[in-house]
Design a protein around this motif. Structure first.
Motif: not given
Length: 963
Positions: A228-241, A770-774
């Motif tokens: 969504y607009a302003g989010s730091s999470v991409t759809m690719g990262a969300l799918l992988l998680l 971001s570091t939190e996602i990693k």
């Protein structure tokens, strides 16, 4: 009694009439000579459908992609007549039958069929148009039949008494993974997967080869679009998680579908609505997995095509039955895995740490150097069982491999899974090892080709040099007598002797004064041939017969095996003697320790702050029955030399110190030939003194194996280079990759390779995350592909965490000025950045303040001149010509340390050579206030410090496995 035909409709009507008359199932079965379960199924069918006639089965309509439908409409053609008839019959059956709760769908779960009419796009969400791929997703709970409970599913006989067919109610809930594997095997044999399925491989329907409609959300996951607009999470990262989350927690298809629905409610369109897209991206090596069968009667190896009859025992065979009863094991070819692995790690091959005239990794062993060939790689393989359920005899037996040419850290990260067997007891060696040996014969002669990252093609041959396993598995694969029989040692011709222990007898292996001859490959092969020609099938010198490993190219069946120190030392000798000290049966012996001693040792253990290299925090000796091998190892090598000093009687303490003295040498980074000779002397003396100190009955086979450790080190490198700890850690991971009790091997195989693909994708997809996602991704996948806030200072040096700005104290400035190599530093002009932690050559080093907070002491190091405790870590800018440009890396990490002064101590053993070795690994020190400044080049190794009864002791850390 079993019947081979369908019951007549008249007989079924008679069963219903008797039921209406008040007769029970058992009485009806006896009266009409029909199985009770069949009577029950007929009555239940009559109650549900008010008929006893045979109803048509549901079937499944063929799928047509959206592209095909649009093409048909564009050319003015409608659906084929037979397609319309199939849909018509399906709708009629849907009206005649009740819809089960498992078939209920919501608006978000239905697949939309797209057609064109008058230039407009019309969406039809009729569930009759085509089945969704969600029904075929191979989640862990699918293997349990789609239910949430963990009970075994009964294979009930139904179809109105026809015993040749299984219940059709479970056809859609059958194991999809088994279907996928069978289809893949058919492809590898050049056959049609669908034809193989109809021949009875499984009851389930394979959807891998069907044309599926493309998911409209797929394009979003190929881009770096934000959820969504302003989010730091991409759809690719969300799918992988999301994939990592589903695989780690073993979500059922219902749970995964609800999770997708929930995420789409929170952020519409952030994830696919169908599980089809997740399935596509969560499976790897599609169609490459092989399923190998063995005979249920004689366990003869049948291969990937079992045929109709066993060639050994003439047992009738049926592929469907063998899969249903799990008379198979799974194989993933090494060539496929090596091709993918070498493409990523080829630049690290041969990058071992070396030192002249010293033993270290595998490449320093005499046997390895004598047979090394250019353009080839060698493997170490392990085959050992792990129990699956705590209260059952079922276990898994994997064949795991590592590449010896990779550095030790990389070997721990890249373990290959070739074979996976699951069942009761142990596998039959002839069947279990055949696929592995067949593939190695091919790879050793013909080799295989692979391409690196830049597209260059390489040709590589593969051979197996080392096998590591415990004594029981080693005797099984060598086809030798077990260790409790005469000539039971697989490394020498020690007969052993039977002595009384308690109320029974045990075989012991004391030191032989005239020595004991070692086994050799030619003699062993000759013994095996003698057994083959002996009509009485009597073993020769402990050899029961020929082993399948004789067929393994370039493998020595004697020298290729290494005594594993995890089993013989950690779980063997150490546990044996610690339990002996506290055994109440030996309360009258001088070595016995009382409950008061136990309480003192428990308090001492609880006060210890180990470094991060020791994965398990110290637990009390009162809980030693639950200790793992790594805890016994830490106790023997690090804790016991200090806390047992004033507890064990002096003569027994000196005897015990021979063990950690030798093992510290064999587990060091480098060891010279003289140090190996000293370690061998320590081990021989330890075993030789057992009869006089503890009794002959305690000279166990594990104690005897200690005398063979140094020979294995000379052949194949130090003990850590071939440790079973790496493979046991992988076995523990495999046991976490299943849920329930159905198709366990299929679940483990699927989840293992799904994990591998997810981890590989994570390094590319989350590179800029971001570091939190990693950190979240690493916690779910147990990988260390990312580290928090990496700040690279040098090639092997990196700071961890975020730094803070401060100025140096006058005391630190004085320490800098004393170090001539840091004379260029002018800290009084600029501020410095302080960090709490850093990693240098895979060693975690922290400040003293950070160690006290984490209850882990990682601040003790060894320098070239003394030991020291790291007080702080600061990054100081170097003078350079960059003129403050962004990205300037001209800086140095400085360690401010408090030196530890070495104290002289009385020798524990009156032997000059052995006492010198003990003084190297156990040093008594005291604190000092002298501050010094050093760089990472001054660090020799990481150390372990322990304080006991007001005394400080420091030991250099042995090499343990990396996590």
């Amino acid at each position: 009694m079993p019947r081979k035909y369908e019951l007549s409709e008249a007989l079924r009507s008679q069963i219903v009439d008797l039921h209406k008359a008040g007769k029970g199932y058992k009485k009806i079965a006896r009266t009409l000579d029909v199985h009770r379960n069949t009577v029950r199924d007929i009555v239940l069918k009559w109650k549900r459908f008010s008929t006893v006639a045979t109803l048509p089965r549901s079937g499944r309509p063929r799928k047509t992609s959206a592209k095909t439908k649009i093409s048909e409409v564009a050319h003015g053609s409608s659906e084929p007549k037979d397609r319309e008839e199939d849909l018509h019959h399906k709708k009629q059956r849907g009206k005649a039958t009740a819809v089960s709760s498992n078939d209920e769908t919501t608006e978000q779960d239905r697949d939309f069929n797209t057609t064109h009419k008058d230039g407009e796009i019309i969406h039809s969400n009729s569930p009759d148009s085509e089945a969704t791929d969600e029904e075929n997703m191979a989640g862990p709970s699918d293997i349990r039949g789609g239910s949430s409970d963990h009970k075994m599913r009964d294979n009930t006989i139904c179809n109105d008494g026809n015993t040749d067919s299984y219940s059709s109610d479970e056809d859609e809930d059958e194991d999809p993974m088994a279907s996928h594997l069978s289809a893949g095997i058919a492809e590898s044999r050049g056959g049609d997967p669908d034809h193989e399925m109809h021949q009875g491989a499984t009851n389930s329907v394979s959807s891998d080869d069907e044309t599926t409609e493309e998911d409209p959300t797929e394009q979003f996951f190929c881009e770096e679009k934000k959820i969504y607009a302003g989010s730091s999470v991409t759809m690719g990262a969300l799918l992988l998680l999301l994939l990592a989350f589903i695989v780690k927690h073993g979500l059922s298809k219902a749970a995964a579908r609800d999770l997708l629905h929930l995420l789409n409610l929170v952020v519409p369109g952030c994830v696919p609505k169908s599980l089809r897209f997740l399935k596509k991206h969560s499976t790897d090596y599609n169609g490459k997995t092989e399923i190998h069968f063995y005979c249920p009667r004689c366990t003869n190896y049948l291969g990937v095509d079992p045929g109709n009859e066993c060639s050994v025992c003439q047992q009738s065979l049926n592929r469907k039955y063998l899969i249903l009863k799990a008379y198979y094991f799974l194989v993933m070819p090494l060539e496929i895995q090596l091709r993918n692995l070498l493409a990523r790690v080829h630049s690290k091959l041969g990058k071992h740490f070396t030192r002249d005239d010293s033993f270290s990794d595998v490449h320093t062993g005499n046997e390895y150097k004598s047979e090394r060939q250019d353009g080839s790689i060698t493997l170490t393989f392990n085959c050992d069982g792990s129990p699956v359920f705590s209260s059952s005899k079922y276990s898994i037996w994997p064949i795991l491999c590592t590449i010896n040419e990779l550095p030790y850290v990389e070997r721990c990260k890249n373990v290959l899974l070739h074979t996976l067997w699951f069942g009761k007891g142990k596998p039959q060696v002839q069947s279990f090892l055949t696929p592995f040996i067949n593939e190695l014969q091919k790879l050793s002669t013909a080799g295989f080709c692979w391409k690196d990252e830049i597209g260059s093609e390489h040709h590589t041959t593969v051979t197996v040099k080392i096998c590591t396993c415990d004594a029981i598995a080693r005797a099984m694969v060598q086809n030798f007598e077990p260790f409790n029989k005469e000539f039971g040692c697989g490394f020498c011709y020690h007969k052993g002797e039977m002595v009384i222990k308690g109320r029974a007898f045990t075989r012991v292996y004391p030191i032989q004064m005239d020595g004991c001859d070692l086994r050799h490959m030619p003699e062993t092969l000759q013994h095996a041939e003698l057994v083959m020609g002996n009509s009485y099938d009597q073993s020769q010198m402990g050899v029961k017969g020929p082993s399948l490993l004789f067929l393994l190219p370039s493998f020595d069946i004697i020298k290729g095996f290494i005594p594993d120190y995890m089993h013989c030392f950690c779980l063997g000798v150490v546990r044996q003697f610690v339990n002996l000290w506290f055994d109440p049966l030996y309360a009258s012996k001088d070595f016995h320790l009382t409950d008061e001693h136990l309480n003192d040792l428990d308090r001492a253990l609880c006060e210890i702050q180990p470094p991060n290299e020791i994965s398990q925090s110290p637990r009390s000796l009162s809980e030693r029955m639950h200790w793992k091998a790594c805890e016994w190892r830490a106790f023997a090598l690090l804790y016991s030399p200090v806390i047992l000093r004033n507890v064990l009687p002096a003569v027994y303490y000196k005897h015990w110190m021979l063990l950690p003295c030798a093992l510290h040498v064999l587990l060091s980074h480098f060891a010279t030939q003289d140090e190996l000779n000293c370690a061998e002397l320590c081990l021989v003396q330890f075993v030789a003194q057992i009869p006089s100190l503890y009794g002959l009955e305690h000279c166990s086979y594990d104690c005897h194996l200690l005398t063979h450790l140094t020979e294995g080190v000379r052949n194949w490198g130090l003990l850590w280079a071939n440790s079973v700890f790496v493979f046991q850690d992988m076995n523990s991971r495999l046991l976490q990759m299943y849920s329930g009790t159905q198709s366990i091997s299929l679940q483990i195989f699927k989840n293992f390779f799904s994990y591998e693909k997810i981890i590989r994708q994570g390094s590319a997809t989350l590179q800029d995350a971001s570091t939190e996602i990693k950190d979240f991704f690493c916690s779910m996948t147990s990988c260390d592909g990312f580290t928090k806030s990496l700040n690279y200072i040098g090639e092997d040096l990196v700071t961890l965490g975020s730094g803070s700005q401060r100025v140096l104290t006058p005391r630190e400035i004085a320490a800098l000025q004393k170090n001539e190599t840091l004379s260029w530093c002018q800290p009084h002009r600029d501020s410095v950045t302080e960090y709490k932690r850093c990693a240098y050559k895979n060693m975690l080093v922290t400040s003293l303040e950070c160690s006290g907070t984490l209850k882990r002491n990682n601040s003790v190091i060894e320098m070239s001149s003394c030991f020291a405790v790291v007080e702080s870590l600061v990054v100081v800018p170097k003078p350079c010509s960059c003129e403050g440009r962004p990205g300037c890396s001209c800086r140095e990490l400085v360690f401010f340390c408090k030196q530890l002064q070495r104290l002289t101590r009385q020798p524990a053993i009156h032997n000059t050579q052995i006492n010198t070795n003990i003084a190297k690994f156990l040093v008594k020190v005291r604190n000092s206030n002298e501050l010094c400044a050093i760089t990472c080049q001054d660090i020799v190794s990481k150390c372990f410090m322990i304080e006991h009864v007001g005394q400080l002791y420091v030991m250099r850390m042995p090499v343990f496995e990396t996590h």
